[in-house]
Motif scaffolding. Sequence first.
Motif: not given
Length: 400
Positions: A18-25
């Motif tokens: 849904a919000r892959r930015e939460l798992l970005r380095v």
Amino acid sequence: MTDGFSDTDLFSTGDIFARRELLRVGHVPERDRIVGRDDEMRKVGAALGPATQGGPPRNLIIFGKTGTGKSLVSRHICRRARKHSRENGVDLRHVYVDCSDADTETRVAREMVLQVRDELSPSMEIPAQGIGASEYYRYLWMLLEDVDVFAVILDEIDKLSDDDILMQLSRAEESGKTDAYIGVISISNKIEYREQLNERVNSSLQDRELTFHPYDANQLEEILQNRRDAFLEGVLQDDVIPKTAALAAREHGDARKAVDILFEAGSLAEERTDSKVTTQHVDDAQQRTEVKRFQDLVSGSTPHVKYILRALALLTHDSDDVQFSTSEIHQLYERLAEQEGSEPLSHDRVYRLLKEQSFLGITESYHTGGGASKGAFLQHRLMKDPEIVIEALDTGIEDE
Ligand SMILES: Nc1ncnc2c1ncn2[C@@H]1O[C@H](COP(=O)(O)OP(=O)(O)O)[C@@H](O)[C@H]1O
Ligand SMILES: [Mg+2]
């Protein structure tokens, strides 16, 4: 539409995230989502406490392995200190410099000055090159004229090529270059750097020392749970986060890597068009990250080194033994090299290349029997998981 795709089809966002930015380095969690670092936050806060009242801050050196929250906590507390200072009528400014990018005095000085400029006087022109550190300092002291406190975070300080910047910062007040109180938070991923730093740095830069420890499984689990919104509702199976946390805690306690594995697990599910992320994806993701790490490790090696390592990995994988003689390895290596259409190297070259690999921690070599005078018999042992090595080198070799 002539290509036959609808927009939703062509620009599909998948069924997993849904919000892959939460798992970005590099994703910075909000304050209330910083897990398990209360004590560390308090200590960094205490170092800056006097500064928020317009007094001199304490310098601080932070040590700890990668992914233990050092950068996150330092930046967060500096931001808070600045806000609190403003409420007290104190002008505190801070800059964050990553010394793995800015690794010389001039680069650090430029980085500091540009950050301060952007905040205090965006229209001021400062040359981006062609001037030296001392000119950058001149601009810096000028910009800081009405500033009460200047806090500098020097991250990855062990990457700095010399200590001049530390000397300058520690002496700026006493030498009358500036009226602002200066505080430096130095951060190093290398505990071994401590001794060296103690010798190198003026004692005034090391008022306090603080160590960040690796996260345990519970803390990692909480860090990951806080980001489960990265996934679409109902996609993550319940045991995925605990499993990822347990794996990461056992191996390194590194929050960044734990988040990475979770992201990879989701990506794998997506690639395979599975509808749920399971612990199987976590295992595979873990394997995939290790394969990638090994590929990075040998990325500078020649194809022959890769054939040699693949030979040793295949031998290790197919046998109960863990040590193999140069001759055994050489034999299999010759076959692999020929299969790839390469002229094999001599026994002696292979022997020397194998010994070189021990410097990278990939192999270990031992003398057995024979005695030096009879030409000791050399055995080699693979120090990595053979399955990882085989997989890494399979794709690695095809890529060339
Ligand atoms: N206590 C924490 N709570 C939530 N997320 C964290 C925490 N510590 C680290 N992280 C995550 O891991 C990443 C790496 O942390 P970082 O502070 O850069 O580690 P270090 O500087 O010690 O190598 C952060 O960007 C953040 O996403
Ligand atoms: Mg860091």
